[in-house]
Scaffold this active site. Structure first.
Site, PDB file in Angstrom:
ATOM      1  N   GLU A   1       0.833  -1.209   0.000  1.00 33.45           N
ATOM      2  CA  GLU A   1       0.000   0.000   0.000  1.00 33.45           C
ATOM      3  C   GLU A   1       0.865   1.256   0.000  1.00 33.45           C
ATOM      4  O   GLU A   1       0.687   2.169   0.820  1.00 33.45           O
ATOM      5  CB  GLU A   1      -0.952  -0.031   1.202  1.00 33.45           C
TER       6      GLU A   1
ATOM      7  N   GLU B   1      -3.598  -8.773  -0.125  1.00 38.42           N
ATOM      8  CA  GLU B   1      -4.097  -8.592   1.250  1.00 38.42           C
ATOM      9  C   GLU B   1      -5.608  -8.458   1.196  1.00 38.42           C
ATOM     10  O   GLU B   1      -6.148  -7.790   0.316  1.00 38.42           O
ATOM     11  CB  GLU B   1      -3.467  -7.355   1.889  1.00 38.42           C
TER      12      GLU B   1
HETATM   13  C1  GAL Z   1      -4.075  -2.555   5.466  1.00 38.45           C
HETATM   14  C2  GAL Z   1      -2.595  -2.475   5.789  1.00 38.45           C
HETATM   15  C3  GAL Z   1      -2.257  -3.301   7.005  1.00 38.45           C
HETATM   16  C4  GAL Z   1      -3.234  -3.047   8.110  1.00 38.45           C
HETATM   17  C5  GAL Z   1      -4.631  -3.320   7.604  1.00 38.45           C
HETATM   18  C6  GAL Z   1      -5.691  -3.131   8.666  1.00 38.45           C
HETATM   19  O1  GAL Z   1      -4.488  -1.537   4.644  1.00 38.45           O
HETATM   20  O2  GAL Z   1      -1.836  -2.945   4.712  1.00 38.45           O
HETATM   21  O3  GAL Z   1      -0.946  -3.013   7.415  1.00 38.45           O
HETATM   22  O4  GAL Z   1      -3.102  -1.727   8.516  1.00 38.45           O
HETATM   23  O5  GAL Z   1      -4.899  -2.425   6.560  1.00 38.45           O
HETATM   24  O6  GAL Z   1      -6.972  -3.256   8.107  1.00 38.45           O
END
Ligand code: GAL
Length: 760
Positions: free
Chosen positions: A392, A468
């Site tokens: 991200e 993710e």
């Molecule tokens: C994502 C991020 C993670 C964590 C997660 C929580 O956007 O990559 O590190 O913060 O959100 O929802």
């Protein structure tokens, strides 16, 4: 006398440590304490909202002016200047004296006999320093490590200090360099053979002999040279069920020897079939994990890591994304041995920061080195199937991001031409528009299950992976009625989150949606769910309201106890029969209660005190029985397949806490976990018990820490007591041999469990 051999000594004991304020330049004379390494100085500290509060406006991706994010990094004292020293008594006769650091959190500076001989800002990088020019044999040698851990560096708990192993490696004249061996297998599945290219880097021209041992240790091939190759017919392939491992033994004519484990497998990402392992399509059912071990902190602990991976593997997890940084190298050994495919990630920031003192400060000076070093260190691991150059990354929203993306991908390809490169884009449209998507081999999409088909249709040649996903949140054992889909999550006065696995913060969603999306998109290689275990820091959704110490994202809680969600994943990711009933059955008479049953069986029947309860509906793996008026007694689910009863799950209404059940939860290599459950007189779990439990460990071991998995419990983990959370608590002990763990509490019969610990 010249020694023609290599000797490695793990530097675990003999260290002295002291922590001072920022700006200290002189090593203090007093206050030193003896510690063992790996060491995390912050984990025994107390929690406080004053520890590393972070303004939310620092985060480019999450802009909230004038709001302070408490405990984003966990509320522990992870900052300050830390000093470590160790006296080294070095034997004469070796040509080189090297110290290898697997990681120092962070801004480590290495001093030896008064000279600064190395430094490394990035706490996740491994590196070595050469003591040789400064070594003295007539006087004591002192190695000093100064750590300068800044505040506002991390969106999660980083730990602090020399939190990964350190070793002294003494080598003969002509020797193999640090991370100097690469065994690069190329498999031809049709011919049923593998060509293993071998590269070795030495400090001076040397003759290098190689032996290859098969997974049973039998010698199967020999070769010579610093660049050579070996053909292995009928290789025993590495895969997630039978992770066969070969060993390359490389030795120089001066007697140096290095053993390198490698595996033979063909891993492919394709636009049509997603991920293939050894020619067979396979969905990566993976999780993201930060590196802390909850109550044990960030100090590397192989046994604790193995416990995490075993629990995940048993749930059907076959993949791990090392978010958002290089892992401890031996974690990859565990993944090799256990058959878990890995997405190894390098960075959470490039040029544009998410944190005031985040990696963007070091990116220009160190990114190339950090990335090359990560890959040179880890490219022998068969478990690694893909590298991620970022998570991200805010730069994805700028046209300049493309250049950085190209630069990092090039470094990966140059350092390892056998693996693809991805990047986790949470703004895929921006990454496409700005050209970053063209610069990686696999498009990593974060949090976009509804759009896989859209991207596939628009770019049928692209290889897509859900880098993710999900970010469902829950507190173990916490149920609020009625159960509703909370997207975004409903906050509660007690700072807990509903455990029906229907709660997610904005932009996130429930597991059901990703299960569905993956089924519909065979061209997506699988996904990495946020997260396997709860971790210290990031207590979303209460990040600004309360002193929350840990996340709610985990499929298991911070203590390693299974939340309901564990069974949702097991039902979807395994063929093992799963039947799991929720919630508990202790409510006020007449309360309408929503009952869910997670299963992968064909048919479920639910009975309350022997009477069948009509089904409301089925949603995927969930059998839903709405608004059942509570009556005390027994709630029982029976699961069927092919008309036959397979299993049942039962919950009982419990009376007052009366006694304890102590269960050996983990026992390996000197680390023991004991789960304490509070029961009523009949032996039923008291689902709301919050009694204070006291612990005493005797015998050949000691008490280490305890936890209950409650994200807002800010008791210091090393205190020898703990409040139960929903009737349970977990105790960690060190055990060299037999230990006795005694647990007591007010009004509860004290109970002792004997455990035969030690190295297995
Ligand atoms: C994502 C991020 C993670 C964590 C997660 C929580 O956007 O990559 O590190 O913060 O959100 O929802």
């Amino acid at each position: 006398m010249k020694i023609n051999a290599r000797k490695t000594i793990e530097l675990t004991t003999g260290w002295q440590f002291v922590r001072t304020e920022f700006g200290t330049t002189q090593m203090p004379a007093d206050g030193w304490q003896t510690v063992t390494v790996p060491h995390d100085w912050a984990i025994t500290g107390s929690f406080s909202p004053d520890h590393d509060p972070q303004p939310l406006e620092d985060s480019v991706l999450d802009y909230h002016p004038n709001v302070i994010h408490l405990c984003r990094s966990g509320g522990l004292p992870v900052y300050g200047v830390g000093w470590y020293k160790i006296a080294l008594d070095l034997p004469e006769g070796y040509a080189s004296y090297i110290i290898e650091f697997d990681g120092i959190m962070s801004r480590g500076e290495i001093w030896y006999n008064g000279v600064c001989i190395g430094q490394r800002p990035y706490g996740y990088s491994s590196f070595s320093v050469d003591l040789t020019p400064y070594v003295r044999f007539d006087q004591p040698n002192e190695l000093i490590v100064k750590v300068n851990a800044l505040t506002k560096t991390s969106r999660w708990y980083p730990g602090a200090g020399i939190y990964r192993p350190v070793r002294l490696v003494m080598k003969p004249e002509k020797h193999i360099l640090y991370n100097g061996v690469w065994a690069r297998p190329e498999v031809d599945l049709d011919k049923d053979e593998a060509l293993v290219q071998i590269q070795v880097r030495t400090n001076a021209p040397a003759t290098v002999q190689h032996k290859i041992l098969d997974p049973n240790g039998a010698l199967i091939a020999e070769a010579e040279g610093t660049e050579t190759q070996v053909l292995i017919p009928h290789p025993q392939l590495w895969n997630t069920e039978t992770p066969h491992l070969y060993t390359l033994v490389s030795s120089t004519d001066a007697g140096d020897e290095v053993r390198t484990r490698f595996g033979i497998r063909k891993a492919q990402f394709t636009a049509d079939c997603g991920f293939l392992l050894n020619g067979r399509q396979m969905k990566i059912n993976g999780v993201c994990m930060h590196h802390d071990f909850g109550m044990l902190g960030a100090a590397w602990n192989e046994s604790a890591a193995r416990r995490q991976l075993e629990l995940l593997k048993e749930m059907g997890c076959n993949g791990l994304r090392t978010t958002h940084n290089p892992p401890q190298p031996t974690l990859l050994d565990l993944c090799d041995e256990m058959g878990i495919v890995v997405m190894e990630e390098a960075f959470d920031e490039w040029h544009i920061g998410k944190e005031v003192n985040g990696y963007h400060l070091d990116f220009d000076a160190w990114a190339e080195r950090d990335l090359r070093d990560m890959i040179e260190r880890d490219r022998n691991h068969p478990s690694i199937v893909i590298y991620s150059i970022g998570n991200e990354i805010p730069d994805q929203t700028t046209p300049e991001g493309k250049e950085t993306c190209r630069f990092l991908t090039r470094i990966c390809h140059e350092t390892d031409d056998s693996r693809p490169v991805t990047c986790g884009f949470n703004r895929p449209d921006a990454a496409i528009e700005n050209g970053l998507a063209d610069e990686v081999d696999v498009i990593g999409i974060n949090y976009n299950p509804g759009n896989y088909q859209k991207y596939h249709d628009a770019h049928p040649e692209w290889v897509i992976m859900a880098s993710e996903t999900v970010s469902c949140i829950s507190s173990r054992g916490e149920y609020f009625q009625p159960a509703v889909k909370e997207m975004p999550v409903i906050k509660h006065d007690n700072y807990q989150v509903n455990s029906y696995d229907w709660s997610a913060p904005p932009f996130c969603y429930i597991p059901d949606m990703e299960f569905d999306a993956q089924k519909k998109a065979p061209f997506v290689g699988g996904c990495f769910v946020w997260t396997g275990f709860d971790y210290l820091g990031e207590p979303t959704p209460y990040r600004t309201d309360a002193l929350g110490r840990s996340s709610y994202f985990g499929i298991l809680d911070l203590a390693g106890m299974k939340k309901d969600r564990y069974y949702a994943y097991a039902a979807n990711w395994t063929d093992t029969p799963v039947l799991h009933l929720l919630p508990h059955w202790n409510w006020a008479p007449g309360t309408p209660v929503d009952v869910h049953c997670y299963t992968n069986l064909e048919q479920v029947e639910l009975f309350l005190n022997g009477r069948q309860i009509p089904l409301s509906r089925v949603e995927g793996f969930r059998w839903i029985y709405e608004q059942i008026p509570f009556e005390a007694g027994e709630l029982k689910a029976i699961g069927y397949k092919d008309g036959q009863k397979v299993m049942e799950d039962v919950v009982h209404t419990a009376g007052a806490p009366a006694k304890l059940r102590l269960i050996e939860n983990w026992n390996r290599d000197g680390l023991v976990f004991v789960e304490a459950q509070i029961l009523d007189q009949e032996g039923h779990l008291c689902p709301n018990a919050a009694c204070t439990l006291h612990f005493e460990v005797t015998g050949a071991g000691k008490y280490l820490a305890s936890d209950n998995g409650n994200p807002i419990d800010t008791r210091t983990f090393s205190e020898p007591w703990c409040n139960a959370f929903h009737g349970k608590a977990m105790i960690a002990c060190a055990a060299d041999d037999a230990i006795f763990v005694r647990v007591s509490g007010d009004g509860i019969e004290a109970t002792t469990i004997q455990i035969q610990g030690g190295k297995q």
